[in-house]
Write an enzyme that holds these catalytic residues in place. Structure first.
Site, PDB file in Angstrom:
ATOM      1  CD  GLU A 187      -2.930  -1.109   2.336  1.00 25.86           C
ATOM      2  OE1 GLU A 187      -2.750  -0.306   3.257  1.00 25.86           O
ATOM      3  OE2 GLU A 187      -3.890  -1.891   2.301  1.00 25.86           O
ATOM      4  CD  GLU A 299      -4.892  -7.751   1.770  1.00 25.34           C
ATOM      5  OE1 GLU A 299      -5.738  -6.973   2.246  1.00 25.34           O
ATOM      6  OE2 GLU A 299      -3.667  -7.566   1.878  1.00 25.34           O
TER       7      GLU A 299
HETATM    8  C1  XIL Z   1      -6.438  -5.927   8.368  1.00 22.27           C
HETATM    9  C2  XIL Z   1      -6.799  -7.068   9.306  1.00 22.27           C
HETATM   10  O1  XIL Z   1      -7.697  -7.951   8.662  1.00 22.27           O
HETATM   11  C3  XIL Z   1      -7.425  -6.511  10.563  1.00 22.27           C
HETATM   12  O2  XIL Z   1      -7.659  -7.549  11.514  1.00 22.27           O
HETATM   13  C4  XIL Z   1      -6.513  -5.456  11.176  1.00 22.27           C
HETATM   14  O3  XIL Z   1      -7.171  -4.856  12.279  1.00 22.27           O
HETATM   15  C5  XIL Z   1      -6.165  -4.390  10.151  1.00 22.27           C
HETATM   16  O4  XIL Z   1      -5.598  -5.007   9.006  1.00 22.27           O
HETATM   17  N1  XIL Z   1      -5.047  -4.462   3.679  1.00 22.27           N
HETATM   18  C6  XIL Z   1      -4.068  -5.286   4.177  1.00 22.27           C
HETATM   19  C7  XIL Z   1      -4.336  -6.113   5.384  1.00 22.27           C
HETATM   20  O5  XIL Z   1      -3.002  -5.407   3.557  1.00 22.27           O
HETATM   21  O6  XIL Z   1      -3.199  -6.333   6.158  1.00 22.27           O
HETATM   22  C8  XIL Z   1      -5.434  -5.519   6.224  1.00 22.27           C
HETATM   23  O7  XIL Z   1      -5.744  -6.454   7.261  1.00 22.27           O
HETATM   24  C9  XIL Z   1      -6.642  -5.193   5.390  1.00 22.27           C
HETATM   25  C10 XIL Z   1      -6.305  -4.187   4.330  1.00 22.27           C
END
Ligand code: XIL
Length: 398
Positions: A187, A299
């Protein structure tokens, strides 16, 4: 019912859950050397109650074209037998949702907690699953000792770079040979038109943009066989303009030209029914692949507005059509690109989703409901994978 209460229900049958080796997936085999790191000889597990038996589990169907189906996991939920059963039965690659992030693994300086990560890696090895490491270089979920130290000047820029280098060597080294894909950097690009690397990002503002390729070089030294990914959201047209994809594509091309060891790009795939399905996903994934990169959906989830975080019933009944449609379209985009080697959902049960806690009023994002029953999206993915077995190209792993 909240997640913890849900997870407390049914926590009684772990000892009686029979995990029987499956043959179909093993027979399908794999033509990738690095893809098998940590999984050689392991047998996938099967179980009967959720979405069918071995032959029609998502992982088994996908294995026919050498695609891996993944999920993010909360390792401590493996205490819940129903959860562990679905995870073992349906998925062939796993990502720790939080347990490899710096803030978790080193909560105090030089005090390490590998318990969640170790548990997941062990479960994966036991069940013939590969592991996606997530994530080494990100502005979020950093330890407060690090961010406080930088803020109050007790950690200088030079020391910050040294700490990052040590972090990468420690973590990647610890799991050397057992991680298939590492999300090295996460990101970094702006949600803007035009987009670009965010100058205000924690890492960029302190160390400059060259820290990103440097992190890839360190990770590659620490584990030369791991596939190293750049991971981000909205980089396959989800922003409507394709500006973020354009910027990431140009940067990846530049990095490849400079010989930086970046092997893949992950599109997170966090979708929302209110925006509709992006029109350019297949082309965007294809042009990343044309740079010589592997591609992954890392994701995937599809959120929508719901009645509340516990029940997660969509407030617009048409969302129950949009939800499986967007999952299906995203999988089809992945299937169309032979270099796309894994399709990972960000958790599988709605009770475990990060969405209700992050996006106000939204939920219903996953492929199983709050009671861990498969939803229409699960069955659509199953159908798509079944059809793909006799039509979609086998994945390119070399
Ligand atoms: C999220 C997790 O799912 C949560 O439990 C945590 O509180 C915050 O992070 N993009 C990503 C992930 O790369 O690491 C994130 O995961 C969601 C967005």
């Amino acid at each position: 019912m909240d997640r913890r209460r849900f997870l407390a229900v049914g926590a009684s049958t772990l000892a009686t859950t029979a995990l029987v080796p499956a043959t179909a997936e093993a027979a399908a085999g794999t033509d990738t050397a690095s893809a098998d790191a940590g999984a050689a000889g392991a047998s996938p597990a099967t179980a009967a109650s959720t979405g069918g038996g071995t032959d029609d589990a998502l992982r088994t169907l996908a294995s026919r074209i050498n695609l891996r189906i993944g999920t993010a996991v909360i390792p401590f939920d493996l205490d819940t037998p129903d959860y562990a059963q679905v995870m073992a039965e349906q998925f062939s690659v796993v990502t720790p949702g939080n347990e490899m992030k710096w803030g978790v693994v080193e909560p105090e300086q030089d005090v390490f907690d590998w318990s969640g990560a170790d548990r997941l890696v062990a479960f994966a090895a036991q069940h013939g699953q590969l592991v996606r490491g997530h994530t080494l270089l990100w502005h979020n979920q950093l330890p407060t000792w690090l961010t406080d130290g930088v803020a109050d000047g007790t950690i200088t820029g030079g020391q910050l770079a040294d700490l990052l280098k040590a972090h990468i060597f420690t973590e990647v080294g610890r799991f050397r040979g057992r991680i298939w894909q590492w999300d090295v950097a996460n990101e970094f690009f702006q949600d803007a038109n035009p987009s670009g690397i965010n100058p205000n990002d924690f890492w960029i503002s302190h160390l400059g943009p060259d820290i990103i390729p440097q992190a890839f070089r360190w990770a590659h030294q620490a584990d030369p066989h791991a596939l190293l990914f750049y991971n981000d959201y909205n980089i396959a047209g989800e922003d409507g303009t394709n500006a973020k994809s354009d910027a990431v594509y140009a940067w990846l091309k530049q990095m490849r030209g400079q010989g930086v060891p970046i092997h893949g790009v992950g599109n997170q795939g966090h979708l929302d029914t209110q925006y509709g399905f992006p029109t350019q996903m297949t082309q965007d994934l294809q042009r990343y692949a044309a740079l010589g990169l592997k591609v992954a959906i890392t994701e995937a989830d599809v959120r929508t507005f719901v009645d509340g975080p516990d029940t997660q019933v969509p407030t617009d009944h048409l969302a129950t059509f949009a939800h499986p449609y967007e999952y299906s379209q995203m999988l089809k985009a992945a299937l169309a690109v032979p270099e796309c080697i894994s399709f990972t959902v960000w958790g599988f049960g709605d009770a475990d989703s990060w969405v209700p806690g992050t996006f106000k009023g939204e939920g219903y994002a996953n492929i199983y409901d709050v009671n861990l029953q498969p939803k229409a999206a699960y069955f659509d993915l199953q159908r798509d994978l079944q059809l793909a077995a006799s039509g979609a190209p086998r994945r390119v792993h070399t």
